[in-house]
Design an enzyme around this catalytic site. Structure first.
Site, short mmCIF file in Angstrom:
data_model
loop_
_atom_site.label_atom_id
_atom_site.label_comp_id
_atom_site.label_asym_id
_atom_site.label_seq_id
_atom_site.Cartn_x
_atom_site.Cartn_y
_atom_site.Cartn_z
N SER A 121 -10.61 -13.17 19.39
CA SER A 121 -10.06 -12.10 20.23
C SER A 121 -9.53 -10.95 19.38
O SER A 121 -9.67 -9.78 19.74
CB SER A 121 -8.96 -12.65 21.14
OG SER A 121 -7.87 -13.14 20.38
N ARG A 179 -11.54 -7.46 19.93
CA ARG A 179 -10.76 -6.40 20.59
C ARG A 179 -10.91 -5.09 19.84
O ARG A 179 -11.17 -4.03 20.42
CB ARG A 179 -9.29 -6.80 20.69
CG ARG A 179 -8.43 -5.74 21.39
CD ARG A 179 -6.96 -6.10 21.33
NE ARG A 179 -6.66 -7.30 22.10
CZ ARG A 179 -6.40 -8.49 21.58
NH1 ARG A 179 -6.42 -8.65 20.26
NH2 ARG A 179 -6.14 -9.52 22.35
N ASN A 222 -13.30 -1.75 21.33
CA ASN A 222 -12.72 -0.44 21.61
C ASN A 222 -13.35 0.66 20.77
O ASN A 222 -13.64 1.75 21.27
CB ASN A 222 -11.21 -0.48 21.37
CG ASN A 222 -10.45 -1.11 22.51
OD1 ASN A 222 -10.16 -0.47 23.52
ND2 ASN A 222 -10.13 -2.39 22.37
#
Length: 308
Positions: A231, A235, A239
């Site tokens: 994660s 992440r 983005n």
């Protein structure tokens, strides 16, 4: 970028493909139609060649930019520390002190343990990830076109944002994960760390039932543990990848010509202003979560019981 860049799909695929160096087997038919007489380490000339190079292929642009930006960070901060002056501080010295004090204060609030490595690690993560993210504000064609001109290869793949490569973000996340495991074992001992994985979250205090619950506890804790680096890395990648895609789509929509250049420039600037927030926020989130994971690695159940 002729050929692959003639269509919108080709243009997008070209910009999202890394400069890949790897090994192709003997007898392999390359993108230009030539056949290799023996296995060869070479640069990929197409996305298919890059995929066929397999796991041991290197993304040269990701490695080059990430290492280069890391060295720039070390040079600038070391120079600021060397030339630091109490009487006549420069603007850059004040900026470095501001960033350092901010990170140090945040680490003290997030990490209530003694470890002299955590604060420098947090500072390094924040500034390094920020610099890599910052490359996303450079117009998508400028550096790839310059590299193509210098190399004389119009088909050159060249990505300049390391954090849009999952290999880079997951690599950093796995490094944090390795430190987390190391400090967990160092602070709690191998037995203590094993107890965390097998006696939580369900613990009855009765030996027979606790033994029966070990497989369930281990499955839950292992999934939770492995999810942390995945994660953390995805992440950041997600983005920045999304931001890069929007910049590429802006370039496609407005096309070439004076009006296209002006329109793309204005929209690019508008998105870049908003994207600055994403760049800073993602560097901050990656740093904070890394610090939190270090705190979790140092936390002991007996400390909690003592506090109570």
């Amino acid at each position: 970028m002729a050929g692959e860049a003639l269509t919108a799909t080709g243009y997008i695929q070209h910009h999202l493909q890394n400069m890949t160096y790897g090994k192709l087997p003997a007898g392999y038919t390359r993108a230009d139609g030539s056949v290799l007489s023996e296995s060869t380490w070479t640069m990929a000339h197409s996305s298919q060649e890059a995929a066929d190079m397999g796991f041991w292929a290197l993304h040269v642009d990701t490695l080059g930019w990430s290492i280069g930006l890391g060295l720039i960070f070390c040079f600038l901060f070391a120079r600021a520390a060397k030339k630091a002056s109490v009487d006549k501080p420069t603007g850059f010295q004040s900026f470095v002190e501001l960033v350092t004090e901010f990170i140090d204060k945040l680490v003290k609030e997030t990490f209530p343990h003694r470890n002299t490595m955590v604060a420098p690690m947090a500072l390094t993560i924040f500034v390094w990830v920020f610099l890599m993210n910052l490359m996303d504000l450079v117009p998508v064609d400028w550096l790839p076109m310059a590299a193509a001109k210098i190399s004389g290869n119009d088909h050159l793949f060249f990505k300049v944002v390391p954090t849009t490569d999952p290999n880079a973000t997951l690599g950093m996340a796995l490094a944090v994960f390795a430190l987390m495991i190391f400090f967990s074992i160092r602070e709690k001992g191998a037995i203590g760390f094993l107890k965390e994985l097998t006696l939580h979250p369900f613990h009855t205090g009765k030996l027979f039932f606790d033994i029966l619950l070990i497989p369930v506890n281990f499955l839950l804790e292992a999934v939770s543990l492995i999810a942390k680096p995945i994660s953390l890395g995805l992440r950041l990648f997600g983005n920045l990848y999304a931001g890069e895609m929007i910049f590429i789509l802006i370039a496609i929509v407005f096309g070439v010509g004076v009006l296209g250049f002006i329109g793309a420039g204005l929209l690019h600037m508008g998105w870049a202003i908003f994207h600055v927030l994403v760049i800073v926020l993602q560097a901050f989130v990656f740093m904070v979560l890394s610090t939190v994971y270090m705190a979790m690695a140092h936390h002991r159940d007996d400390e909690h019981e003592h506090d109570q």
